[in-house]
Design an enzyme around this catalytic site. Structure first.
Site, short mmCIF file in Angstrom:
data_model
loop_
_atom_site.label_atom_id
_atom_site.label_comp_id
_atom_site.label_asym_id
_atom_site.label_seq_id
_atom_site.Cartn_x
_atom_site.Cartn_y
_atom_site.Cartn_z
CD GLU A 52 -1.58 -2.47 1.66
OE1 GLU A 52 -0.64 -2.57 2.07
OE2 GLU A 52 -2.73 -3.24 1.85
CG PHE A 114 -9.29 -9.94 11.34
CD1 PHE A 114 -7.75 -10.19 11.64
CD2 PHE A 114 -9.49 -10.15 9.95
CE1 PHE A 114 -6.99 -10.64 10.73
CE2 PHE A 114 -8.71 -10.43 9.17
CZ PHE A 114 -7.18 -10.65 9.36
CD GLN A 115 -6.97 -7.33 7.51
OE1 GLN A 115 -7.97 -7.31 6.89
NE2 GLN A 115 -5.82 -7.88 6.92
CE LYS A 164 -17.27 -6.85 3.59
NZ LYS A 164 -16.43 -8.06 3.85
CG MET A 482 22.64 12.57 2.49
SD MET A 482 24.06 13.71 1.53
CE MET A 482 22.90 14.33 0.36
#
Lengths: 590, 183
Positions: A52, A114-115, A164, A482
């Site tokens: 993502e 969950f999630q 949802k 760097m």
């Protein structure tokens, strides 16, 4: 006309109504209803990323290169948290994004389902605005508002978190039809009195300079055109931040190069010695100003910015002008012409003489080599061989990014995508994917480092799946360069964990993904190898083995002023003795 | 040329030399979920001070809430806070009541004091002087209610401390501008 449909259908309908043709995403349990709607339509291309974070950077690359809003769609919990770096990056660099996240059903919110994660809580600090949609009746308004907020004023990322059950609920969809936001109405036009005052100051200036930034790019191509016109009208010198490259052409006569920590000697000295600074869409950040109490001490400062809070945040200015860069530049050009103003030419000529002496230092010069590829040389050759093509450049973060900014030259806006504010390693490849989708026929090159590229290397798979011929040009010095340079400056050359050990074979890695791999370590063979990369119809990983110890100069060390720059030492192989240059206070800085 | 004496950091030298002031900001916001978190998060995220904060809905039909924030900082910092607040999407209006207009500030406090004998009499006398009302009493305690400027409440609390202060609950500052015009 309002139509009855499900929340998930509203999402897709709103995207179409907002003119979105490409979105980046990754499915999961809490966004399945929206993915089901995507399955039944062909207007919107959904690009499946491999992580993502990649979706967020790809949307940034898409947005920055096209001027449109970038859109991403991810699931709840880890899907949402994985976007955080990209959202923060977009916030820092003012990139318009709309990020749609799935959420657990409303009745489960707060139950550690969950999630589940508190997406609006977590993203509150890294978005311009965010929404949790608890009622499907609010969804159409919020969807359209999100695009409005993301793209107007100072652009930025907006998150819409949709549980949802709301995606399944039915309600009435209303099209955008002129969003009238209750509170958010950025001021675009400046007061005429401020414009007149600015024009007066410009006409009287003896040592003026334009200092422009990403705001000019964000304002749209018209702002860049107007900027060029104003520079031509006045004859003033112009420099730009990392984010503003391309607004004024690097081939333009008045161009001094980039300013700031790794900016040119002439740009930084002109900033220090000017008597009038005209800041356009730039925000005086610490990479630009260096030591604040010694920043351009003798100048009057005009600051044009659409974000009122940017004014007087770091540097006190004499004339603030709040408005959109494009609108303000148009007014400045108009008033300058109407009042038949002209610059103080004798003073300006003397000022240019002084600037040309700084220019003569050739601060971007480096020791050439016929044995090893100097990273600067690699970028110069890449530029020479691609400059006449329709090309978009992205970068990762580090030395290679600065060398790209110094040695790759941009004549147009929106051609240069880099992570400026946040400095996100792993930005370049997904951003290149986004830029390539916005410009399918263009040559898109990610100038990368071997450490940065590994941070989002999984997106090679995305490039292969969608046949995106992005070219990854790795300046491989086997160091986080760097970091190593700073360890040399600050920590006695103790290279703690900055060596890129156990690197993959990038040629084989390319092949494993189904792309082409090219390796080059000989300066004599470099041009042919670059040509081979350009001419290959498909993604390429180019492993350019460069000088391992080259440092990035010129440099304003932390805590120093613009007129206190380090230049590359061209006479001695050992280079500069860096250890004692930064004082104790400087060492506290980043 | 500006040459400030030993700045704390080379980066933060230019704007932070002025003296610290206290200001009261009145912020009119859409009463939507998370708006208070946004405002408070802005203060914590950017390192600004909150000395007191009061929030309540002030126009039910329009869903408007007023957040009154007492803060402190250098004048440049106060200016920054002002403009950072204005940048938040659900914010309608930000007014610095300390600089913009003559304003009235009030805070309400409930002060619990415990004691017998002479202490009890002292407490009552002081309460009268401060126009504090008794809203609860037992044979060994009082709860006083008083309102006024924060400084007056501080003073009352300080006086009650040796007498037998148990605890204090304060509302934080609410503020409004004088005269017929709105803030």
């Amino acid at each position: 006309m309002s139509k009855e449909m499900t929340g998930a259908e509203m999402v897709v309908e709103a995207l179409k109504d907002q003119g979105v043709d490409t979105i980046f995403g990754y499915p999961g349990g809490a966004v399945l209803p929206i993915y089901d709607v995507l399955f039944h339509q062909e207007k919107i291309l959904h690009v499946l990323v491999r992580h993502e974070q990649g979706a967020a950077h790809a949307a940034e690359g898409y947005a920055r290169s096209s001027g449109k809003v970038g859109v991403l769609l991810v699931t709840s919990g880890p899907g949402a948290t994985n976007t955080i770096t990209g959202l923060t990056d977009a916030l820092m660099d003012s990139i318009p994004l709309v990020c749609i996240t799935g959420q657990v059903p409303t009745h489960l919110i707060g139950s550690d389902a969950f999630q589940e994660c508190d997406t609006v809580g977590i993203t509150r600090h890294c978005t311009k605005h965010n929404y949790l949609v608890k009622n499907v009746a609010d969804l159409p308004r919020i969807l359209h508002e999100a695009f409005y907020v993301a793209s107007t004023g100072r652009p930025g990322p907006v998150v819409i978190d949709i549980p949802k059950d709301v995606q399944f609920s039915r309600g009435f969809y209303t099209p955008p039809a002129g969003v009238a936001h209750k509170t958010y109405h950025p001021k675009l036009d400046a007061d005429l009195s401020a414009i007149q005052a600015a024009v007066e100051m410009m006409a009287q200036a003896k040592r003026p300079i334009f200092y422009t930034g990403g705001g000019v790019i964000n304002s749209g191509p018209a702002a860049s055109t107007l900027l060029r016109e104003l520079v031509a009208l006045t004859g003033f010198p112009i420099t730009s931040t990392l984010m503003g490259l391309g607004a004024y052409p690097a081939s333009g006569a008045n161009w001094l190069g980039m300013l700031g920590m790794h900016g040119t000697f002439e740009a930084n000295n002109a900033m220090h010695d000017c008597d009038l600074m005209i800041a356009v869409g730039s925000r005086f950040d610490d990479r630009i100003t260096g030591r604040l109490d010694a920043f351009s001490p003798g100048s009057k400062k005009i600051h044009i910015d659409i974000d009122r809070s940017s004014i007087n945040k770091n540097v006190k200015v004499d004339l603030p002008i709040v408005g959109d860069c494009g609108h303000v530049l148009e007014a400045l050009v108009r008033v300058w012409r109407a009042e038949a103003k002209h610059a103080d030419q004798p003073s300006l000529d003397a000022w240019w003489d002084e600037i040309n002496q700084w220019r003569a230092k050739k601060s971007l010069a480096y020791r050439a080599s016929s044995k090893t590829i100097k990273p600067q040389y690699a970028v110069q050759r890449l530029y020479a061989l691609t400059q006449n093509k329709d090309v978009y450049i992205t970068t990762e973060v580090g030395q290679h990014q600065m060398w790209a900014a110094q040695h790759y030259h941009f004549d147009e806006p929106n051609r240069w995508m880099t992570s400026g504010g946040l400095g996100t390693m792993g930005y370049g490849l997904p951003a290149a994917i986004g830029a390539q989708l916005a410009h399918p026929k263009a040559l898109v090159i990610d100038i990368a480092g071997e450490a940065s590229i590994l941070m989002n290397i999984q997106e090679m798979s995305t490039a292969i799946q969608y046949r995106l011929p992005v070219k990854i040009f790795i300046l491989n010095n086997e160091y986080m360069g760097m970091v190593r340079q700073w360890q040399e400056l600050l920590h006695g050359g103790r290279y703690s964990h900055s060596y890129s050990e156990a690197l993959p074979d990038f040629v084989k890695l390319a092949e494993a993904f189904g792309a082409k791999g090219i390796r080059c370590s000989d300066p004599a063979l470099l041009d042919a190898a670059i040509e081979e990369m350009i001419n290959y119809d498909g993604p390429v990983i180019f492993d350019c083995l460069v000088d391992k110890v080259e440092n990035c100069f010129p440099m304003i060390p932390s805590g120093k002023a613009h007129n206190d720059m380090l230049l590359a030492d061209l006479s001695d192989d050992a280079g500069l003795e860096l250890g004692s240059i930064i004082d104790e206070k400087g060492k506290m800085l980043v | 040329m500006n040459t400030p004496a030993s700045p704390p950091s080379p980066y933060s030298a230019a704007l932070s030399s002025s003296k610290i002031e206290s200001h009261t900001l009145s912020v009119l916001v859409d009463n939507e979920p998370g708006v208070l978190a946004r405002v408070v998060g802005l203060f914590s995220g950017r390192g600004y001070n909150i000395e007191s904060l009061t929030v309540a809905e002030v126009a039910h039909a329009e869903h408007l809430s007023r957040i009154t924030i007492a803060t402190s900082g250098a004048p440049e910092t106060i200016d920054q806070i002002h403009h950072q607040l204005e940048r938040l999407v659900p914010v309608h209006q930000v007014t610095d009541l300390t600089t913009s207009a003559r304003s009235l500030e009030r805070e309400l406090a409930m002060v619990k004091v415990r004691g017998r004998g002479e202490n009890r009499a002292d407490a009552l006398q002081l309460a009268e002087a401060f126009r504090a009302r008794i809203i609860d009493a037992t044979t060994e305690s009082f709860i006083f209610e008083l309102s006024g400027k924060p400084g007056k409440i501080d003073e009352f609390v300080d006086l009650m401390r040796p007498i037998g202060l148990v605890e204090v609950s304060r509302t934080g500052v609410a503020a409004i501008s004088r005269g017929p015009e709105p803030i």
